[in-house]
Design a protein around this motif. Structure first.
Motif, PDB file in Angstrom:
ATOM      1  N   ASP A   1       0.876  -1.185   0.000  1.00  0.00           N
ATOM      2  CA  ASP A   1       0.000   0.000   0.000  1.00  0.00           C
ATOM      3  C   ASP A   1       0.910   1.231   0.000  1.00  0.00           C
ATOM      4  O   ASP A   1       1.109   1.897   1.017  1.00  0.00           O
ATOM      5  N   TRP A   2       1.450   1.534  -1.172  1.00  0.00           N
ATOM      6  CA  TRP A   2       2.525   2.523  -1.283  1.00  0.00           C
ATOM      7  C   TRP A   2       2.150   3.866  -0.657  1.00  0.00           C
ATOM      8  O   TRP A   2       1.139   4.468  -0.988  1.00  0.00           O
TER       9      TRP A   2
ATOM     10  N   SER B   1      -4.488   1.088   0.279  1.00  0.00           N
ATOM     11  CA  SER B   1      -4.523   1.516  -1.116  1.00  0.00           C
ATOM     12  C   SER B   1      -4.172   0.335  -2.001  1.00  0.00           C
ATOM     13  O   SER B   1      -3.607  -0.668  -1.546  1.00  0.00           O
TER      14      SER B   1
ATOM     15  N   SER C   1      -5.296   0.659  -9.410  1.00  0.00           N
ATOM     16  CA  SER C   1      -6.652   0.879  -9.930  1.00  0.00           C
ATOM     17  C   SER C   1      -7.161  -0.301 -10.753  1.00  0.00           C
ATOM     18  O   SER C   1      -8.374  -0.490 -10.890  1.00  0.00           O
TER      19      SER C   1
ATOM     20  N   VAL D   1       0.932   4.958   2.020  1.00  0.00           N
ATOM     21  CA  VAL D   1      -0.236   5.261   2.861  1.00  0.00           C
ATOM     22  C   VAL D   1       0.211   5.812   4.210  1.00  0.00           C
ATOM     23  O   VAL D   1      -0.467   6.650   4.811  1.00  0.00           O
TER      24      VAL D   1
ATOM     25  N   GLN E   1      -4.774   3.899  -6.118  1.00  0.00           N
ATOM     26  CA  GLN E   1      -3.507   4.620  -6.012  1.00  0.00           C
ATOM     27  C   GLN E   1      -3.366   5.749  -7.020  1.00  0.00           C
ATOM     28  O   GLN E   1      -2.558   6.662  -6.821  1.00  0.00           O
ATOM     29  N   ARG E   2      -4.158   5.743  -8.097  1.00  0.00           N
ATOM     30  CA  ARG E   2      -4.079   6.849  -9.053  1.00  0.00           C
ATOM     31  C   ARG E   2      -4.485   8.175  -8.424  1.00  0.00           C
ATOM     32  O   ARG E   2      -4.182   9.241  -8.973  1.00  0.00           O
TER      33      ARG E   2
ATOM     34  N   TYR F   1      -3.193   9.505  -5.899  1.00  0.00           N
ATOM     35  CA  TYR F   1      -2.095  10.240  -5.274  1.00  0.00           C
ATOM     36  C   TYR F   1      -0.708   9.897  -5.808  1.00  0.00           C
ATOM     37  O   TYR F   1       0.287  10.463  -5.350  1.00  0.00           O
TER      38      TYR F   1
ATOM     39  N   GLU G   1       0.894   5.371 -11.095  1.00  0.00           N
ATOM     40  CA  GLU G   1       0.874   3.928 -10.877  1.00  0.00           C
ATOM     41  C   GLU G   1       1.935   3.188 -11.692  1.00  0.00           C
ATOM     42  O   GLU G   1       2.233   2.034 -11.395  1.00  0.00           O
TER      43      GLU G   1
ATOM     44  N   TRP H   1       7.286   9.025  -4.384  1.00  0.00           N
ATOM     45  CA  TRP H   1       6.341   9.855  -3.644  1.00  0.00           C
ATOM     46  C   TRP H   1       6.261  11.231  -4.298  1.00  0.00           C
ATOM     47  O   TRP H   1       7.286  11.904  -4.494  1.00  0.00           O
TER      48      TRP H   1
ATOM     49  N   PRO I   1       5.122   3.472  -8.720  1.00  0.00           N
ATOM     50  CA  PRO I   1       4.471   3.672  -7.419  1.00  0.00           C
ATOM     51  C   PRO I   1       5.420   3.937  -6.256  1.00  0.00           C
ATOM     52  O   PRO I   1       4.986   4.470  -5.235  1.00  0.00           O
TER      53      PRO I   1
END
Length: 261
Positions: A41-42, A146, A149, A44, A222-223, A225, A228, A234, A231
């Motif tokens: 969950d990259w 997360s 998508s 988060v 995830q799209r 923030y 993708e 940041w 990922p």
């Protein structure tokens, strides 16, 4: 391998899948797919940064979900119909093997991981919820996740941007579920309530509204923030709108009070 910040409000936030740490003895047994940590969950944990300053409690796991999945029941019974991953995953979300041939963990290894990683995380959740409830009379748990998508093996098409899970209303009071629907409608993001992701073990186990404990899961595409295709990178500017809305959501959850009989 757990970061804990005690709550100053009824709200406790759980982040079970953003960790990337894998002990060397486990990583040596993984395939290239396993070492990639692709199902993380990259970021988060970064999305949640600063929410504790608002008064929320925070519990963040540092170990990877490939070590053990903290959002699965200890008996490893499936929570969803169709393909899924287990308490100690052996495949990625796309079905690629995580372990080299002959290296899949056996019962003794699974039990050791359950004792070393799963149990302390759930003891932390129970402890912080009890702390919040003792002080405020009720507690709210927000379980943050997360996912990419598009994961054809797990769901069809493109996942809505925000996916709220309440176990079909069983894990929180009905007025809270309704109010959260309004929060989503005002978010500016596409959303659904109790769609593909209705809440995992954490939401279902700790959500006991009749006992004063309300739990919800938020699964974020995830799209919302990040890019993708990359990922691990940041991008604070891209994440800012979502972070602002999460702060608003947290403010609402901290101020919400159940109706007293």
């Amino acid at each position: 391998m757990i970061r804990i910040i005690e709550p100053k409000s009824p709200l406790v936030i759980s982040v079970p899948h953003a960790g990337q740490r894998i002990p060397e003895e486990i990583e040596a047994r993984l395939t290239i797919a396993g070492r990639s940590r692709i199902d993380t969950d990259w970021h988060v944990d970064r999305l949640a940064e600063g929410l504790e300053d608002l008064g929320a409690g925070l519990i963040v796991a540092e170990c990877s979900r490939y070590v053990i999945d903290l959002n699965r029941p200890p008996d490893d019974q499936p929570l969803y119909s169709g393909p899924t991953t287990g308490l100690v995953p052996t495949e990625t979300f796309s079905g690629a093997p995580l372990y080299l041939e002959g290296q899949v963990p056996g019962k003794a290894q699974i039990e050791a991981r359950r004792a070393a990683y799963w149990r302390p995380y759930h003891e932390a959740i129970e402890s912080q919820l009890a702390r919040a409830q003792a002080r405020f009379g009720h507690a709210v748990l927000l379980d943050l996740h997360s996912i990419l998508s598009h994961v054809p093996r797990l769901f069809e098409g493109e996942l809505p941007e925000l996916n709220l899970g309440t176990n079909l209303g069983a894990s929180c009071a009905a007025p809270l579920r309704e109010a959260l629907g309004r929060q989503l409608a005002d978010s500016g993001f596409g959303h659904v309530v109790d769609g593909r992701f209705k809440g995992g073990y954490i939401t279902r186990h700790y959500g006991q509204p009749s006992s004063g404990r309300h739990a919800i899961q938020l699964e974020i595409a995830q799209r919302c923030y990040l890019d993708e295709s990359d990922p691990e990178r940041w991008d604070p500017a891209r994440a800012e709108p979502l972070r602002n809305w999460l702060a608003s959501l947290v403010g609402f959850l901290m101020s919400w009070r159940p109706t007293r009989p």
